[in-house]
Design a protein around this motif. Structure first.
Motif, PDB file in Angstrom:
ATOM      1  N   ILE A 108      40.665  36.481 -29.558  1.00  0.00           N
ATOM      2  CA  ILE A 108      39.242  36.457 -29.888  1.00  0.00           C
ATOM      3  C   ILE A 108      38.628  37.831 -29.665  1.00  0.00           C
ATOM      4  CG2 ILE A 108      36.995  35.513 -29.202  1.00  0.00           C
ATOM      5  CD1 ILE A 108      38.509  32.881 -28.529  1.00  0.00           C
ATOM      6  N   VAL A 109      38.971  38.454 -28.547  1.00  0.00           N
ATOM      7  CA  VAL A 109      38.451  39.791 -28.240  1.00  0.00           C
ATOM      8  C   VAL A 109      38.983  40.812 -29.238  1.00  0.00           C
ATOM      9  CG1 VAL A 109      38.394  41.646 -26.537  1.00  0.00           C
ATOM     10  CG2 VAL A 109      38.173  39.266 -25.789  1.00  0.00           C
ATOM     11  N   ALA A 110      40.307  40.771 -29.480  1.00  0.00           N
ATOM     12  CA  ALA A 110      40.914  41.697 -30.438  1.00  0.00           C
ATOM     13  C   ALA A 110      40.313  41.507 -31.825  1.00  0.00           C
ATOM     14  CB  ALA A 110      42.426  41.492 -30.480  1.00  0.00           C
ATOM     15  N   GLY A 111      40.109  40.251 -32.208  1.00  0.00           N
ATOM     16  CA  GLY A 111      39.519  39.968 -33.505  1.00  0.00           C
ATOM     17  C   GLY A 111      38.088  40.448 -33.605  1.00  0.00           C
ATOM     18  N   GLY A 112      37.339  40.266 -32.523  1.00  0.00           N
ATOM     19  CA  GLY A 112      35.958  40.735 -32.517  1.00  0.00           C
ATOM     20  C   GLY A 112      35.884  42.228 -32.772  1.00  0.00           C
ATOM     21  N   PRO A 125      34.173  45.639 -25.479  1.00  0.00           N
ATOM     22  CA  PRO A 125      33.305  44.468 -25.343  1.00  0.00           C
ATOM     23  C   PRO A 125      33.491  43.775 -24.000  1.00  0.00           C
ATOM     24  CG  PRO A 125      35.215  43.905 -26.649  1.00  0.00           C
ATOM     25  CD  PRO A 125      35.319  45.385 -26.365  1.00  0.00           C
ATOM     26  N   GLY A 126      32.557  42.915 -23.663  1.00  0.00           N
ATOM     27  CA  GLY A 126      32.642  42.155 -22.421  1.00  0.00           C
ATOM     28  C   GLY A 126      32.196  40.715 -22.621  1.00  0.00           C
ATOM     29  N   LEU A 127      32.851  39.795 -21.935  1.00  0.00           N
ATOM     30  CA  LEU A 127      32.447  38.381 -21.947  1.00  0.00           C
ATOM     31  C   LEU A 127      31.539  38.137 -20.751  1.00  0.00           C
ATOM     32  CD1 LEU A 127      35.839  36.670 -22.841  1.00  0.00           C
ATOM     33  CD2 LEU A 127      33.741  36.457 -24.167  1.00  0.00           C
ATOM     34  N   GLY A 144      37.202  38.565 -18.820  1.00  0.00           N
ATOM     35  CA  GLY A 144      38.471  38.470 -19.523  1.00  0.00           C
ATOM     36  C   GLY A 144      38.617  39.290 -20.782  1.00  0.00           C
ATOM     37  N   ALA A 145      37.541  39.923 -21.251  1.00  0.00           N
ATOM     38  CA  ALA A 145      37.646  40.684 -22.499  1.00  0.00           C
ATOM     39  C   ALA A 145      38.375  42.006 -22.301  1.00  0.00           C
ATOM     40  CB  ALA A 145      36.253  40.935 -23.080  1.00  0.00           C
ATOM     41  N   THR A 146      38.030  42.725 -21.226  1.00  0.00           N
ATOM     42  CA  THR A 146      38.631  44.036 -20.951  1.00  0.00           C
ATOM     43  C   THR A 146      39.252  43.995 -19.563  1.00  0.00           C
ATOM     44  OG1 THR A 146      36.960  45.113 -22.335  1.00  0.00           O
ATOM     45  CG2 THR A 146      38.212  46.515 -20.846  1.00  0.00           C
ATOM     46  N   VAL A 147      40.557  43.837 -19.511  1.00  0.00           N
ATOM     47  CA  VAL A 147      41.247  43.640 -18.239  1.00  0.00           C
ATOM     48  C   VAL A 147      41.290  44.925 -17.415  1.00  0.00           C
ATOM     49  CG1 VAL A 147      43.450  43.028 -17.181  1.00  0.00           C
ATOM     50  CG2 VAL A 147      42.611  41.733 -19.141  1.00  0.00           C
ATOM     51  N   ARG A 148      41.675  46.022 -18.042  1.00  0.00           N
ATOM     52  CA  ARG A 148      41.735  47.307 -17.342  1.00  0.00           C
ATOM     53  C   ARG A 148      40.549  48.157 -17.769  1.00  0.00           C
ATOM     54  NH1 ARG A 148      46.913  46.032 -18.799  1.00  0.00           N
ATOM     55  NH2 ARG A 148      48.417  45.833 -17.097  1.00  0.00           N
ATOM     56  N   CYS A 149      39.704  48.512 -16.823  1.00  0.00           N
ATOM     57  CA  CYS A 149      38.465  49.198 -17.133  1.00  0.00           C
ATOM     58  C   CYS A 149      38.429  50.635 -16.627  1.00  0.00           C
ATOM     59  CB  CYS A 149      37.274  48.446 -16.518  1.00  0.00           C
ATOM     60  SG  CYS A 149      36.898  46.881 -17.336  1.00  0.00           S
ATOM     61  N   LYS A 150      37.713  51.460 -17.371  1.00  0.00           N
ATOM     62  CA  LYS A 150      37.330  52.782 -16.926  1.00  0.00           C
ATOM     63  C   LYS A 150      35.898  52.677 -16.382  1.00  0.00           C
ATOM     64  CE  LYS A 150      40.005  54.962 -20.635  1.00  0.00           C
ATOM     65  NZ  LYS A 150      39.921  55.816 -21.856  1.00  0.00           N
ATOM     66  N   PRO A 151      35.444  53.674 -15.634  1.00  0.00           N
ATOM     67  CA  PRO A 151      34.062  53.623 -15.127  1.00  0.00           C
ATOM     68  C   PRO A 151      33.034  53.405 -16.236  1.00  0.00           C
ATOM     69  CG  PRO A 151      35.263  55.366 -14.020  1.00  0.00           C
ATOM     70  CD  PRO A 151      36.185  54.845 -15.082  1.00  0.00           C
ATOM     71  N   GLN A 281      27.851  24.308 -20.084  1.00  0.00           N
ATOM     72  CA  GLN A 281      27.620  25.677 -20.530  1.00  0.00           C
ATOM     73  C   GLN A 281      28.136  25.873 -21.946  1.00  0.00           C
ATOM     74  OE1 GLN A 281      25.938  28.250 -19.352  1.00  0.00           O
ATOM     75  NE2 GLN A 281      26.562  29.412 -21.157  1.00  0.00           N
ATOM     76  N   GLY A 282      29.275  25.268 -22.255  1.00  0.00           N
ATOM     77  CA  GLY A 282      29.814  25.312 -23.608  1.00  0.00           C
ATOM     78  C   GLY A 282      30.644  26.536 -23.895  1.00  0.00           C
ATOM     79  N   GLY A 283      30.024  27.681 -23.971  1.00  0.00           N
ATOM     80  CA  GLY A 283      30.748  28.901 -24.306  1.00  0.00           C
ATOM     81  C   GLY A 283      29.989  30.127 -23.864  1.00  0.00           C
ATOM     82  N   THR A 284      30.649  31.267 -23.975  1.00  0.00           N
ATOM     83  CA  THR A 284      30.069  32.524 -23.532  1.00  0.00           C
ATOM     84  C   THR A 284      30.162  33.554 -24.643  1.00  0.00           C
ATOM     85  OG1 THR A 284      30.203  34.258 -21.844  1.00  0.00           O
ATOM     86  CG2 THR A 284      32.264  33.250 -22.510  1.00  0.00           C
ATOM     87  N   PRO A 285      29.127  34.382 -24.819  1.00  0.00           N
ATOM     88  CA  PRO A 285      29.146  35.356 -25.912  1.00  0.00           C
ATOM     89  C   PRO A 285      30.008  36.572 -25.613  1.00  0.00           C
ATOM     90  CG  PRO A 285      27.102  35.541 -24.673  1.00  0.00           C
ATOM     91  CD  PRO A 285      27.839  34.358 -24.110  1.00  0.00           C
ATOM     92  N   LEU A 286      30.681  37.065 -26.636  1.00  0.00           N
ATOM     93  CA  LEU A 286      31.409  38.330 -26.544  1.00  0.00           C
ATOM     94  C   LEU A 286      30.399  39.424 -26.858  1.00  0.00           C
ATOM     95  CD1 LEU A 286      34.133  39.815 -26.231  1.00  0.00           C
ATOM     96  CD2 LEU A 286      34.449  39.537 -28.700  1.00  0.00           C
ATOM     97  N   LEU A 287      29.955  40.123 -25.825  1.00  0.00           N
ATOM     98  CA  LEU A 287      28.913  41.132 -25.978  1.00  0.00           C
ATOM     99  C   LEU A 287      29.520  42.486 -26.341  1.00  0.00           C
ATOM    100  CD1 LEU A 287      26.737  40.247 -22.840  1.00  0.00           C
ATOM    101  CD2 LEU A 287      26.497  39.394 -25.184  1.00  0.00           C
ATOM    102  N   GLY A 288      28.877  43.158 -27.289  1.00  0.00           N
ATOM    103  CA  GLY A 288      29.319  44.493 -27.659  1.00  0.00           C
ATOM    104  C   GLY A 288      29.966  44.589 -29.026  1.00  0.00           C
TER     105      GLY A 288
END
Length: 333
Positions: A108-112, A125-127, A144-151, A281-288
């Motif tokens: 879902i993240v990759a597709g977004g 992006p971020g969930l 869960g969208a970006t597992v390894r993050c930079k600052p 809650q149902g679901g969460t938006p993929l922001l970004g």
């Protein structure tokens, strides 16, 4: 409003996504749902639906879909006729106002990102998941969208989280904190420490670090962390809640006195369970990303899918994507 639903995504597909779409259309007369999936499996599940609702449920046939075990980016590129890819294509082509899926989070993240693209000024992006606490609703981002993050990723999560809470949740000046292993400035690794210094110099209402114990009590409006940590924290909270209720049921079953107390406590316990129920809650938006994408829980049943569609509808009506794009363009830092 037409929303595209990945009818093959999730542990209980396609039965529960279909049931959830029916529930949503029954109570929302302005809603139409494109059920993207294997028509041979979907059509029988809609056979008993009333004509009024059935006329707003559209089957988009494909026999290809992405499983939970598939590699996210590889499957998104190779399975171009998968139910998730076609649902995202509908959003990109403006055929659908948004996409909902309970499927593979990575896909879902990759597709977004691959299909819809990132909002200008956003690197990853971020969930963001609203967490009901004792004193407020906090937004936990990322889960869960970006597992390894930079600052810079953590800083942009903080910005998007602040925009979401201020513009879409109505919090006047949302407080923002980084999740760390202590409240003191000396805590945290190099990534968190660098993000802290950037946020301290920003215009956001940054209040420093919070610890895991602070999240359930609602110490801040936005809690920022990398996707790995956020996902573990979220799943631990879900498991803890289920474990506590399971222990209570076991004790009540084994002894007579708790059964008496339960008669008085049951309304309160049901209300408590409702507050922390992920299906509500149902679901969460993929922001970004440049489109409305809602990630539902992999175990979602009809009620959760129904609510995820409602979240998507509300996010579209509130101009969620446009709001984040406009605020980021203003240089909200």
């Amino acid at each position: 409003m037409l929303l595209a639903l990945d009818a093959m995504g999730g542990d209980r597909a396609p039965q529960e996504p279909c049931r959830g779409a029916v529930r949503a259309c029954e109570s929302l007369p302005d809603l139409e749902v494109a059920l993207v999936g294997d028509g041979k499996r979907l059509e029988p599940l809609l056979a008993e639906v009333s004509s009024n609702v059935r006329s707003r449920l559209h089957v988009v046939h494909t026999e290809e879909y992405i499983t939970m075990e598939d590699s996210p980016s590889v499957s998104m590129r190779r399975k171009r006729n998968s139910s998730l890819r076609l649902a995202l294509d509908m959003v990109r082509g403006k055929e659908a106002a948004g996409c909902v899926s309970a499927g593979n989070t990575g896909a879902i993240v990759a597709g977004g990102v691959l299909v819809l693209g990132r909002i200008a000024g956003i690197d990853r992006p971020g969930l963001g998941v609203p967490i009901l606490s004792l004193s407020r609703t906090s937004l936990l981002i990322d889960v869960g969208a970006t597992v390894r993050c930079k600052p810079v990723n953590l800083v942009q999560f903080a910005l998007m989280g602040s925009i979401y809470m201020r513009c879409l949740a109505g919090v006047p000046e949302p407080s923002v904190a980084l999740l760390s292993n202590g409240e003191e400035d000396i805590k945290g690794d190099d990534v968190i420490s660098e993000a802290r210094e950037i946020l301290k110099a920003s215009s956001l209402n940054f209040v420093g670090y919070v610890e895991g114990k602070d999240v359930p009590v609602g110490k801040t409006d936005v809690v920022v962390c990398d996707g790995y940590t956020g996902n573990v924290l979220l799943k631990f909270g879900e498991g803890l809640g289920e474990g506590v209720f399971g222990l209570m049921k076991e004790e009540i079953r084994r002894s007579f006195l708790p059964k008496i107390g339960l008669a008085f406590m049951w309304p309160m316990l049901r209300q408590l369970h409702t507050r922390f129920d992920y299906e509500k809650q149902g679901g969460t938006p993929l922001l970004g990303v440049e489109g409305t994408v809602i990630k539902a829980h992999g175990r979602s049943k009809a009620r959760a899918i129904d609510n995820a569609l409602r979240v998507a509808r509300q996010f579209v009506l509130q101009r969620g994507v446009e709001t984040i794009r406009e605020e980021v363009a203003k240089g909200g830092m």
